[in-house]
Scaffold this active site. Structure first.
Site, PDB file in Angstrom:
ATOM      1  N   ASP A 120       0.823 109.754  16.692  1.00  0.00           N
ATOM      2  CA  ASP A 120       1.099 108.538  17.432  1.00  0.00           C
ATOM      3  C   ASP A 120       0.546 107.382  16.609  1.00  0.00           C
ATOM      4  OD1 ASP A 120       1.570 106.537  19.197  1.00  0.00           O
ATOM      5  OD2 ASP A 120       0.323 107.321  20.818  1.00  0.00           O
TER       6      ASP A 120
ATOM      7  N   ASN B 276       9.309 104.746   8.580  1.00  0.00           N
ATOM      8  CA  ASN B 276      10.461 104.527   9.458  1.00  0.00           C
ATOM      9  C   ASN B 276      10.073 104.240  10.905  1.00  0.00           C
ATOM     10  OD1 ASN B 276      13.404 104.972  10.421  1.00  0.00           O
ATOM     11  ND2 ASN B 276      12.246 106.530  11.536  1.00  0.00           N
TER      12      ASN B 276
ATOM     13  N   TYR C 127      10.303  91.450  17.233  1.00  0.00           N
ATOM     14  CA  TYR C 127      10.710  92.586  16.398  1.00  0.00           C
ATOM     15  C   TYR C 127      11.115  92.140  15.001  1.00  0.00           C
ATOM     16  CZ  TYR C 127      13.415  96.601  14.741  1.00  0.00           C
ATOM     17  OH  TYR C 127      13.904  97.645  13.992  1.00  0.00           O
TER      18      TYR C 127
ATOM     19  N   LYS D 165       9.803  93.162  11.015  1.00  0.00           N
ATOM     20  CA  LYS D 165      10.640  93.678   9.942  1.00  0.00           C
ATOM     21  C   LYS D 165      10.639  92.732   8.748  1.00  0.00           C
ATOM     22  CE  LYS D 165      11.637  97.565  11.675  1.00  0.00           C
ATOM     23  NZ  LYS D 165      11.116  98.794  11.019  1.00  0.00           N
TER      24      LYS D 165
END
Length: 268
Positions: free
Chosen positions: A64, A93, A158, A162
């Site tokens: 986790d 990923n 988000y 990235k």
């Protein structure tokens, strides 16, 4: 398959489903011994079982990755032991995608998303890259996203994570490249399972209208780009973000109508 990753070892985070699973399966099909990693023991076991049934080598390690340095270091060490003492390829990923509006984002959500999407791969890379260099080199592939460069509503939190991963890709390429560790990234577009026939279009499908591809992508398409970056075929590729997005971030398809033609006047 061509065995491009024969005798290599790989750790793929978040590989119990979707893009991560496709990457793990593609790596194994190319000859790599893969550690499948994620939170769900049952799904992880199914992915490993499928890889082994196809003749590949894989093991599952539960993890986790919440952003704690200890969690990342623990996974790195356990993966190294499972893979016989070395990790040749790391794929960062794992990620989560809560998408509240900026004004609706609380501190807990902010910290959670940055913990999983940025802190965890940051400390995992810190734990893996030096050992890669000591063993003669390796490859690290990060997962970015097309919305890091093309803003969409409700994507601020988000997309900023990235964007951070794409920036880290270039920084790590400069830091670790001279030591023999290549660092690159893949930026997927909208990747969705096929929609049931006759169903209403998903919002992601609508987002892909007006692109050269004209459709959503598949996990397999992303996985093939990651395989290439991990292989010797990309030996001269450093600090690059490869867009696998159907042209979403960089191309606009302009559809033009042919000019209307007028009929010649009729004689009286």
């Amino acid at each position: 398959m061509s065995g491009r990753l024969r005798d290599r070892t790989a750790l793929v985070t978040g590989s119990t489903s979707n893009i991560g699973q496709a990457i793990a399966e593609a790596f194994a099909a190319e000859g790599a011994h893969v550690v499948v990693s994620g939170r769900n023991q049952e799904r992880g076991a199914q992915v490993v079982e499928g890889i082994r049934a196809s003749g590949g080598r894989a093991d599952f390690l539960a993890a986790d990755l919440d952003g704690s340095p200890g969690g990342s270091r623990s996974l790195a060490e356990r993966a190294r032991q499972t893979l016989g003492g070395r990790i040749d390829i790391l794929v960062n990923n794992a990620g989560i995608y809560p998408a509240p509006a900026t004004t609706d984002t609380d501190e807990k959500t902010f910290d959670q998303v940055y913990g999983v999407n940025v802190k965890a791969p940051f400390f995992l890379t810190a734990a893996v890259a030096p050992a890669m260099a000591e063993s003669g080199g390796g490859a690290i592939i990060n997962l970015g996203s097309w919305i890091a460069r093309l803003g969409v509503p409700l994507g601020a939190l988000y997309s900023s994570t990235k964007g951070a991963m794409e920036t880290l890709t270039r920084a790590w390429a400069a830091e670790f490249g001279p030591q023999g560790v290549r660092v690159n990234a893949v930026s997927p577009g909208v990747v969705l399972p096929p929609a049931p026939e006759g169903s209403d279009p998903h919002a992601g499908e609508v987002m892909m209208e007006g692109t050269p591809a004209g459709r959503v992508g598949t996990p397999h398409a992303v996985a093939q780009a990651v395989v290439w970056l991990a292989s010797d075929e990309a030996a001269f590729v450093h600090g690059t973000v490869v867009d696998v997005d159907g042209g979403r971030a960089g191309v606009a398809v302009i559809r033009t109508q042919p000019p209307a033609t007028s009929s010649p006047p009729h004689a009286a």
